[in-house]
Write a protein that holds these residues in place. Structure first.
Motif, PDB file in Angstrom:
ATOM      1  N   UNK A  41      11.124  -0.500  -7.507  1.00 36.77           N
ATOM      2  CA  UNK A  41      11.520   0.917  -6.902  1.00 36.77           C
ATOM      3  C   UNK A  41      13.016   0.866  -6.878  1.00 36.77           C
ATOM      4  N   UNK A  42      13.824  -0.332  -6.895  1.00 34.07           N
ATOM      5  CA  UNK A  42      15.501  -0.217  -6.838  1.00 34.07           C
ATOM      6  C   UNK A  42      16.192   0.332  -8.184  1.00 34.07           C
ATOM      7  N   UNK A  43      17.371   0.929  -7.630  1.00 38.90           N
ATOM      8  CA  UNK A  43      18.278   1.120  -8.773  1.00 38.90           C
ATOM      9  C   UNK A  43      19.469   0.777  -8.787  1.00 38.90           C
ATOM     10  N   UNK A  44      20.244   0.596  -9.789  1.00 41.68           N
ATOM     11  CA  UNK A  44      21.535  -0.189  -9.975  1.00 41.68           C
ATOM     12  C   UNK A  44      22.387   0.835 -10.738  1.00 41.68           C
ATOM     13  N   UNK A  45      23.780   0.720 -10.547  1.00 39.75           N
ATOM     14  CA  UNK A  45      24.727   1.667 -10.964  1.00 39.75           C
ATOM     15  C   UNK A  45      25.355   0.161 -12.089  1.00 39.75           C
ATOM     16  N   UNK A  46      25.258   0.894 -13.430  1.00 38.34           N
ATOM     17  CA  UNK A  46      25.842  -0.073 -14.544  1.00 38.34           C
ATOM     18  C   UNK A  46      26.988   0.523 -15.223  1.00 38.34           C
ATOM     19  N   UNK A  47      27.942  -0.412 -14.948  1.00 38.63           N
ATOM     20  CA  UNK A  47      29.383   0.039 -15.839  1.00 38.63           C
ATOM     21  C   UNK A  47      29.461  -0.743 -17.023  1.00 38.63           C
ATOM     22  N   UNK A  48      29.699   0.091 -18.057  1.00 34.60           N
ATOM     23  CA  UNK A  48      29.788  -0.505 -19.511  1.00 34.60           C
ATOM     24  C   UNK A  48      31.322  -0.665 -19.892  1.00 34.60           C
ATOM     25  N   UNK A  49      31.821  -1.677 -20.175  1.00 35.55           N
ATOM     26  CA  UNK A  49      33.101  -2.003 -20.889  1.00 35.55           C
ATOM     27  C   UNK A  49      34.230  -1.297 -20.641  1.00 35.55           C
ATOM     28  N   UNK A  50      34.439  -1.063 -19.150  1.00 38.59           N
ATOM     29  CA  UNK A  50      35.687  -0.455 -18.596  1.00 38.59           C
ATOM     30  C   UNK A  50      36.806  -1.509 -18.717  1.00 38.59           C
ATOM     31  N   UNK A  51      37.263  -1.939 -19.744  1.00 39.19           N
ATOM     32  CA  UNK A  51      38.137  -3.160 -19.945  1.00 39.19           C
ATOM     33  C   UNK A  51      39.468  -2.556 -20.342  1.00 39.19           C
ATOM     34  N   UNK A 160      30.617   4.452 -18.033  1.00 38.97           N
ATOM     35  CA  UNK A 160      31.453   3.693 -19.000  1.00 38.97           C
ATOM     36  C   UNK A 160      31.857   4.369 -20.271  1.00 38.97           C
ATOM     37  N   UNK A 161      31.984   3.562 -21.220  1.00 42.79           N
ATOM     38  CA  UNK A 161      32.472   3.858 -22.605  1.00 42.79           C
ATOM     39  C   UNK A 161      31.842   2.538 -23.666  1.00 42.79           C
ATOM     40  N   UNK A 162      31.604   3.329 -24.667  1.00 46.75           N
ATOM     41  CA  UNK A 162      31.735   4.603 -25.240  1.00 46.75           C
ATOM     42  C   UNK A 162      30.309   5.356 -25.279  1.00 46.75           C
ATOM     43  N   UNK A 163      30.524   6.539 -25.090  1.00 50.71           N
ATOM     44  CA  UNK A 163      29.345   7.400 -25.282  1.00 50.71           C
ATOM     45  C   UNK A 163      28.536   7.266 -26.499  1.00 50.71           C
ATOM     46  N   UNK A 164      29.317   7.240 -27.489  1.00 51.50           N
ATOM     47  CA  UNK A 164      28.813   7.069 -29.034  1.00 51.50           C
ATOM     48  C   UNK A 164      28.441   5.611 -29.414  1.00 51.50           C
ATOM     49  N   UNK A 165      28.562   4.772 -28.569  1.00 41.80           N
ATOM     50  CA  UNK A 165      28.489   3.234 -28.937  1.00 41.80           C
ATOM     51  C   UNK A 165      27.711   2.537 -27.891  1.00 41.80           C
ATOM     52  N   UNK A 166      28.474   1.716 -27.018  1.00 43.01           N
ATOM     53  CA  UNK A 166      27.866   0.786 -26.172  1.00 43.01           C
ATOM     54  C   UNK A 166      26.876   1.389 -25.026  1.00 43.01           C
ATOM     55  N   UNK A 167      27.559   2.767 -24.780  1.00 42.59           N
ATOM     56  CA  UNK A 167      26.600   3.475 -23.644  1.00 42.59           C
ATOM     57  C   UNK A 167      25.379   4.028 -24.134  1.00 42.59           C
ATOM     58  N   UNK A 168      25.373   4.611 -25.248  1.00 39.09           N
ATOM     59  CA  UNK A 168      23.994   5.038 -26.012  1.00 39.09           C
ATOM     60  C   UNK A 168      23.050   3.753 -26.344  1.00 39.09           C
ATOM     61  N   UNK A 169      23.733   2.679 -26.715  1.00 42.86           N
ATOM     62  CA  UNK A 169      22.930   1.281 -27.108  1.00 42.86           C
ATOM     63  C   UNK A 169      22.384   0.786 -26.015  1.00 42.86           C
ATOM     64  N   UNK A 170      23.045   0.604 -24.966  1.00 42.79           N
ATOM     65  CA  UNK A 170      22.484   0.230 -23.605  1.00 42.79           C
ATOM     66  C   UNK A 170      21.402   1.042 -22.911  1.00 42.79           C
ATOM     67  N   UNK A 171      21.642   2.557 -22.989  1.00 38.95           N
ATOM     68  CA  UNK A 171      20.539   3.332 -22.695  1.00 38.95           C
ATOM     69  C   UNK A 171      19.423   3.387 -23.565  1.00 38.95           C
ATOM     70  N   UNK A 172      19.520   3.031 -24.799  1.00 37.68           N
ATOM     71  CA  UNK A 172      18.494   2.940 -25.587  1.00 37.68           C
ATOM     72  C   UNK A 172      17.703   1.725 -25.327  1.00 37.68           C
ATOM     73  N   UNK A 173      18.429   0.350 -25.171  1.00 39.32           N
ATOM     74  CA  UNK A 173      17.705  -0.503 -24.697  1.00 39.32           C
ATOM     75  C   UNK A 173      17.055  -0.506 -23.497  1.00 39.32           C
ATOM     76  N   UNK A 174      17.406   0.076 -22.336  1.00 39.94           N
ATOM     77  CA  UNK A 174      17.037   0.496 -21.266  1.00 39.94           C
ATOM     78  C   UNK A 174      15.527   1.365 -21.374  1.00 39.94           C
ATOM     79  N   UNK A 175      15.666   2.345 -22.267  1.00 37.99           N
ATOM     80  CA  UNK A 175      14.599   3.195 -22.576  1.00 37.99           C
ATOM     81  C   UNK A 175      13.490   2.602 -23.400  1.00 37.99           C
TER      82      UNK A 175
END
Length: 212
Positions: A41-51, A160-175
């Motif tokens: 039931x838990x949720x988490x905030x995931x911050x991608x590559x803000x380096x 985080x970033x980038x929407x066209x790269x690591x954000x979308x890839x992580x979202x796909x991996x989660x889905x």
């Protein structure tokens, strides 16, 4: 001489093919066991590559970076206030050949020897957990999935970033694993707005939600 030219040509073709395959693999989402969200039931905030390597270059307008960082800071503060885990994910390119290409094409940003691999100091962040990845999808580091399992997390709020790269890839991996996914648009940077619009449409058809 002709044989030598053929061998060199074949080697060059092979190297090009290997390079293209590697670039595609870097942004290909991973798959994994599908989770049972009823018991998570838990949720988490995931911050991608803000380096520093990625926010200090000229890929994004300065105002866009500052606005996204402010939104992420607000989300992180809210998450901490609610007892919601904040996960910080950092990218480091791995492998001699990949790092050679990174030095050649982008001055070494994100490379193993870069001094800018740390989180952007403007991000006022005290992460609950931090993971390093070498591919676009944060789930390419299996420790992330194990940690989420141990914390009974079934929903990920991704920024985080980038929407066209690591954000979308992580979202796909989660889905791919059955996680509920929400992406906070004002907290995502993307180098191409038209491409990001297409990715948002595609991710929405897969079940990802978008919020402001």
């Amino acid at each position: 001489m002709q044989s030598f030219i053929i061998v060199v040509g074949a080697a060059l073709i092979g190297l090009i093919a290997y390079t293209v395959w590697g670039m595609i693999r870097l942004q290909t989402a991973t798959s994994g066991a599908v989770i049972d969200r009823a018991g998570r039931p838990g949720e988490a905030l995931v911050i991608i590559d803000v380096q520093q390597d990625f926010t200090s270059e000229k890929t994004y307008p300065k105002q866009a970076v500052e606005a996204a960082l402010a939104r992420i800071n607000a989300l992180a503060a809210k998450a901490h206030g609610q007892g919601m885990p904040v996960i910080n994910v950092r990218h480091v390119f791995k492998g001699p050949y990949v790092n050679f290409l990174v030095r050649l094409m982008s001055g070494g940003r994100g490379g193993a020897r870069s001094s800018g691999l740390g989180t952007d100091p403007r991000l006022q962040l005290e992460p609950t957990a931090e993971f390093v990845k070498h591919r676009g999808d944060a789930f390419s580091n299996p420790a992330l999935d194990r940690w989420l399992d141990a914390q009974h997390i079934g929903k990920l709020v991704i920024v985080g970033l980038d929407g066209n790269a690591c954000v979308k890839s992580t979202a796909d991996g989660a889905l791919n694993r059955g996680y509920q996914v929400e992406i906070i648009e004002p907290a995502v940077l993307s180098y191409s707005a038209p491409s990001w619009d297409k990715q948002k449409t595609r991710l929405a058809t897969r079940g990802a939600a978008f919020a402001a």
